[in-house]
Design a protein around this motif. Structure first.
Motif, PDB file in Angstrom:
ATOM      1  N   GLN A   1       0.797  -1.223   0.000  1.00  0.00           N
ATOM      2  CA  GLN A   1       0.000   0.000   0.000  1.00  0.00           C
ATOM      3  C   GLN A   1       0.832   1.275   0.000  1.00  0.00           C
ATOM      4  O   GLN A   1       0.281   2.372  -0.179  1.00  0.00           O
ATOM      5  CB  GLN A   1      -0.940   0.010   1.220  1.00  0.00           C
TER       6      GLN A   1
ATOM      7  N   ALA B   1      -3.075  -1.109  -4.694  1.00  0.00           N
ATOM      8  CA  ALA B   1      -4.402  -1.583  -4.328  1.00  0.00           C
ATOM      9  C   ALA B   1      -4.379  -3.105  -4.189  1.00  0.00           C
ATOM     10  O   ALA B   1      -4.114  -3.821  -5.161  1.00  0.00           O
ATOM     11  CB  ALA B   1      -5.422  -1.164  -5.383  1.00  0.00           C
ATOM     12  N   LYS B   2      -4.652  -3.604  -3.008  1.00  0.00           N
ATOM     13  CA  LYS B   2      -4.494  -5.032  -2.721  1.00  0.00           C
ATOM     14  C   LYS B   2      -5.336  -5.901  -3.647  1.00  0.00           C
ATOM     15  O   LYS B   2      -4.882  -6.962  -4.087  1.00  0.00           O
ATOM     16  CB  LYS B   2      -4.858  -5.301  -1.260  1.00  0.00           C
ATOM     17  N   ARG B   3      -6.556  -5.490  -3.965  1.00  0.00           N
ATOM     18  CA  ARG B   3      -7.432  -6.316  -4.790  1.00  0.00           C
ATOM     19  C   ARG B   3      -7.052  -6.252  -6.265  1.00  0.00           C
ATOM     20  O   ARG B   3      -7.206  -7.233  -7.000  1.00  0.00           O
ATOM     21  CB  ARG B   3      -8.889  -5.868  -4.614  1.00  0.00           C
ATOM     22  N   GLU B   4      -6.605  -5.091  -6.721  1.00  0.00           N
ATOM     23  CA  GLU B   4      -6.338  -4.891  -8.137  1.00  0.00           C
ATOM     24  C   GLU B   4      -4.912  -5.224  -8.539  1.00  0.00           C
ATOM     25  O   GLU B   4      -4.642  -5.548  -9.692  1.00  0.00           O
ATOM     26  CB  GLU B   4      -6.627  -3.428  -8.505  1.00  0.00           C
TER      27      GLU B   4
ATOM     28  N   TYR C   1       1.901  -8.078  -1.715  1.00  0.00           N
ATOM     29  CA  TYR C   1       0.534  -8.567  -1.830  1.00  0.00           C
ATOM     30  C   TYR C   1       0.437  -9.932  -2.514  1.00  0.00           C
ATOM     31  O   TYR C   1      -0.583 -10.607  -2.396  1.00  0.00           O
ATOM     32  CB  TYR C   1      -0.292  -7.572  -2.654  1.00  0.00           C
TER      33      TYR C   1
END
Length: 354
Positions: free
Chosen positions: A207, A249-252, A278
């Motif tokens: 992040q 961005a952790k999800r992306e 990540y």
């Protein structure tokens, strides 16, 4: 001259240089170049190197250390320009008001000199090919007298000893060889850049955003005097989605990294990543396998960023957290022809054991 930098590959640079040499490559791409340490090493090893980053300060560093060839630069001309800038009368400007008085990144005695020099660069050398060289020298000089632990999300409660030293401009240690500086988003540029023999990818791991971690450098190069907010006096456009990277961005991030690795136009791809990132190692291997090549994995034990070693403190200086761990693992993944990446790995492993 290099800047204190989170995620710097200072320790890995010799390894990456050996990997490049063993690959037989003559062209290279450093897709997340940061302070250009790795790109400089590729240049020293004889590669025509393209250094890419989204940051404006990184572009200036690449223009100085990658595009400029040490064999052709006139050091006397650079020294004369720096002497002239150093002689300018101090000015209480944006840096002094924002980064010395509203915050404490620099001692005011150095702040007024930074203001004068930065104004002088554009006034006297705005159209000169020396401009990026002079900016790089100023960044290094300011970094040498700042009062932080290496990132600009905060500053020390008391002046760091180096912050009391006088700002000093120095002629940069130019790199032999040459290349090209490109500023832009890696996820977009990866589809446009020409083919290279070897591409090195060192994406953000988590992040932590470089735009905010090094907002002072971004402002010093852009010289746009932005509005700021908070105790750290961060640029107000830090809140703008356009300044945020998908890699933070952790999800992306995993999908973006997978697509970037798959799309890069190179015979050999070298990816470095931390075990604190990540993406798990197994997933990284699969991302590299998607190129249709075998993968070699090297692992290196390394010391964590200094800020992680001193604990967590509140704005008032009270300790509110403890150090969790002081070491991490840096993975280097090699993807390409089996014989080629095998020889690269063998070169590094043989060198480490000899």
């Amino acid at each position: 001259m290099t800047l204190k930098y989170l995620g710097s590959k200072r320790v890995l640079v010799p390894v990456l240089g050996e990997l490049f040499a063993a690959s037989g490559a003559t062209t290279a791409l450093d897709l997340f170049t940061g302070t250009t340490r790795v790109a400089q090493e590729f240049c020293r090893r004889g590669a025509h190197t393209t250094a890419v980053d989204l940051s404006t300060y990184s572009e200036v560093l690449a223009q100085c250390y990658v595009e400029v060839d040490a064999a052709t630069v006139d050091r006397d001309e650079v020294a004369d320009a720096l002497d002239h800038l150093a002689s300018l009368a101090p000015v209480r400007g944006y840096v002094t008001e924002t980064f010395c008085e509203a915050s404490r990144y620099f001692h005011p005695r150095n702040g007024v000199r930074i203001d004068a020099i930065r104004e002088g660069i554009d006034e006297h050398y705005g159209d000169s090919p020396l401009r990026p060289v002079l900016l790089a020298s100023l960044l290094a000089a300011a970094d040498a007298v700042d009062s932080t632990v290496g990132v600009q999300m905060a500053y020390l409660k008391k002046w760091a000893p180096r912050a009391l030293n006088d700002l000093r401009l120095r002629v940069p240690a130019f790199t032999p060889g040459t290349g090209r500086a490109v500023r832009g988003d890696a996820t977009e540029l990866v589809h446009e850049l020409p083919a290279v023999d070897l591409a090195y990818l060192d994406p953000p791991y988590n992040q932590h955003r470089y735009f905010t971690n090094y907002h002072v450098w971004e402002t010093l190069v852009r010289w746009d005097r932005p509005e700021h907010y908070g105790v750290a006096c961060k640029r107000v456009d830090s809140r703008d989605p356009a300044t945020k990277s998908v890699f933070n961005a952790k999800r992306e991030m995993p999908a973006a990294l997978a697509q970037t690795i798959k799309s890069v136009n190179a015979d050999v791809v070298v990816v470095s990543f931390s075990n604190e990132g990540y993406v798990p190692l197994a997933d990284l291997i699969e991302m590299c396998h998607a190129r249709g090549n075998p993968v070699e994995v090297l692992a290196f034990d390394s010391k964590r960023y200094v800020g992680a070693l001193i604990g967590i403190y509140s704005p008032s200086g009270d300790k509110v957290g403890n150090v969790s761990h002081t070491r991490n693992t840096e993975y280097v993944l090699l993807s390409g022809d089996a014989d080629r990446i095998g020889a690269m790995a063998e070169q590094v492993l043989h060198g480490a054991s000899s």
